[in-house]
Design an enzyme around this catalytic site. Structure first.
Site, mmCIF file in Angstrom:
data_model
loop_
_atom_site.group_PDB
_atom_site.id
_atom_site.type_symbol
_atom_site.label_atom_id
_atom_site.label_comp_id
_atom_site.label_asym_id
_atom_site.label_seq_id
_atom_site.Cartn_x
_atom_site.Cartn_y
_atom_site.Cartn_z
ATOM 1 N N ALA A 217 0.781 -1.236 0.000
ATOM 2 C CA ALA A 217 0.000 0.000 0.000
ATOM 3 C C ALA A 217 0.814 1.287 0.000
ATOM 4 C CB ALA A 217 -0.945 0.001 1.206
ATOM 5 N N PRO A 219 2.931 4.453 -0.974
ATOM 6 C CA PRO A 219 2.819 5.465 0.078
ATOM 7 C C PRO A 219 1.402 5.747 0.560
ATOM 8 C CG PRO A 219 3.083 6.530 -2.035
ATOM 9 C CD PRO A 219 3.186 5.060 -2.305
ATOM 10 N N LYS A 222 -3.255 5.335 -3.193
ATOM 11 C CA LYS A 222 -4.304 4.478 -3.750
ATOM 12 C C LYS A 222 -5.212 3.950 -2.632
ATOM 13 C CE LYS A 222 -1.309 3.112 -7.591
ATOM 14 N NZ LYS A 222 -0.095 3.793 -7.075
ATOM 15 N N ASP A 240 1.943 -3.038 4.358
ATOM 16 C CA ASP A 240 3.304 -2.763 3.894
ATOM 17 C C ASP A 240 4.246 -3.303 4.957
ATOM 18 O OD1 ASP A 240 4.539 -0.908 1.532
ATOM 19 O OD2 ASP A 240 5.870 -0.947 3.274
ATOM 20 N N CYS A 347 4.655 0.684 -11.952
ATOM 21 C CA CYS A 347 5.057 1.956 -12.571
ATOM 22 C C CYS A 347 6.386 1.763 -13.290
ATOM 23 C CB CYS A 347 5.140 3.074 -11.534
ATOM 24 S SG CYS A 347 6.286 2.759 -10.167
#
Length: 443
Positions: A217, A219, A222, A240, A347
């Site tokens: 999750a 930073p 989202k 995380d 990404c």
């Protein structure tokens, strides 16, 4: 001094990428010259920021129309009456787009390198990441955000002449004095982000009352978006494995007044419970088939981030992500309910972490089936992994090389149709990849 550093790779990484973008499938489809041209264009785009600032409206606290009005008025004030458009995205109802025109805003915010990378992944800027601001910055000002890539800016500085990289424009929710006195009680109504990071949450399409897992999750941009789309009704579990990042996710949820988010410090590869638990523990590990929808925004090589300030990873580091992603994906499939939706995103631009993972998933898990994505704003998947053309059309690859590099000024904006600007913004963004699956059965 502001500049766009020329993207450079270690020699072995450059060879790896060159081979990938000259694969036989791609060459056969496009021809050698066009394939090479697209690759070189991509490398050029990665060293420049996108041409639009994306603002996600926190619709939990404010309407899009209200935030649009505030932005438009502030832009007019700062540009002395010149009309710079604030565009509503027709397919993303919580998004506003602002063309980035030169010169940048006089009012600036300098953030550290780590905060800069988080912004490129879709986070917004919080007080702890801010190093410096303009002397007279006040709440509501439009600001240009830069990253101090050499770490030479002193905290609280009112001027900075060192090397910095432009990240985009945003709106300040606090004044300079509030930032450096650590007051953070302002309502956050506009969130500085990037377009694909918003798209991926809409594609997961969480519904009120559902149980959602954001598996990696940090930073947290989202995570909060998913909770907002659910109208803060249901449950969003955010995981995380780094404690400080989990703490920030919790802080973000509090700032945005979202109550359905529960964040846990846990390794996603170990999130599946092999035995039924007797306790009432709500956190991980979880029993199989526990979630209605799962977002796996996987750890990746990050080559799609723009501007790419300096890519220093070795080939060993770049290729280390694929096996980790597969471990996480395997757990995600087991945690998903039959009929549930799994969205996988990165990404980065590599085939190994994107289309190759899709091909592997479809072969490894017969229960999974690719699904159409709505909205479908990016291009189709990239050739080179044996996926069919129909399968590639179900994927979204955001490829910034799809548009020429171009600057914008007031005159060019006045001559542009709104539809054309939105079409340009859809393409001129970070490199990003999205795949959407449905789990047909529990086998």
């Amino acid at each position: 001094m502001t500049f766009f550093p020329k993207i450079s790779f270690q020699h072995e990484v450059e060879e790896y990428l060159t081979k990938m973008f000259r694969n036989n499938e791609l060459i056969t489809a496009l021809g050698t010259q066009e394939a090479e041209s697209k690759y070189q264009s991509l490398l050029s785009h990665l060293s420049h920021p996108p041409g639009f600032t994306t603002v996600r409206v926190n619709t939990h606290l404010a309407s899009v129309k209200h935030v649009k009005k505030l932005l438009f008025e502030e832009i007019q004030k700062q540009f002395k009456g010149l009309c710079v458009p604030v565009l509503e995205h027709p397919k993303l109802q919580d998004i506003l787009l602002i063309p980035v025109i030169g010169p940048r805003f006089e009012i600036f915010v300098i953030v550290g390198a780590h905060c800069g990378y988080a912004v490129l992944r879709g986070a917004h800027v919080y007080v702890p990441g801010i190093i410096s601001t303009s002397r007279f910055m006040k709440a509501g000002d439009l600001v240009s955000v830069y990253s101090d890539i050499e770490g030479k800016c002193k905290r609280g500085a009112k001027e900075f002449e060192g090397v910095k990289v432009f990240l985009g424009n945003g709106i300040s929710e606090l004044s300079r004095s509030e930032i450096f006195s650590s007051r953070t009680d302002s309502n956050i109504i506009g969130i500085f982000t990037n377009l694909p990071s918003v798209v991926v949450s809409h594609i997961l399409n969480p519904q009120p009352g559902e149980r959602i897992l954001d598996m990696c999750a940090a930073p947290g941009g989202k995570t909060t978006h998913l909770a907002t789309l659910m109208h803060d009704q249901g449950e969003v579990i955010a995981m995380d494995k780094i404690a400080n990042k989990v703490k920030k996710i919790k802080q973000n949820a509090d700032l945005l007044r979202l109550n359905c988010i529960k964040a846990f410090c846990y390794d996603g590869t170990k999130a599946l419970s092999v035995e039924k638990r007797e306790d009432e523990q709500e956190g991980p590990p979880f029993l199989p088939e526990s979630f209605d929808r799962i977002l796996l925004d996987a750890p990746c090589s990050g080559m799609g981030q723009r501007p790419n300030m300096a890519y220093s990873s070795t080939l060993k580091e770049v290729t280390s992500y694929q096996p980790l992603q597969r471990k996480l994906f395997t757990v995600a499939v087991k945690l998903l309910k039959p009929g549930g939706i799994l969205v996988y995103s990165t990404c980065t631009i590599t085939l190994a972490e994107n289309e190759e993972q899709v091909a592997w998933a479809l072969k490894t898990f017969p229960c999974l089936q690719l699904q159409p994505q709505e909205p479908h704003i990016g291009g189709e998947g990239m050739r080179g992994t044996g996926l069919s053309l129909d399968q590639l059309k179900l994927l979204q690859r955001f490829d910034p090389s799809a548009v020429p590099l171009q600057g914008m000024d007031i005159n060019s904006l006045q001559d542009s149709r709104e539809d054309d600007l939105i079409s340009l913004a859809n393409k001129d963004c970070i490199g990003f990849f999205i795949a959407k699956f449905i789990k047909l059965n529990s086998k």
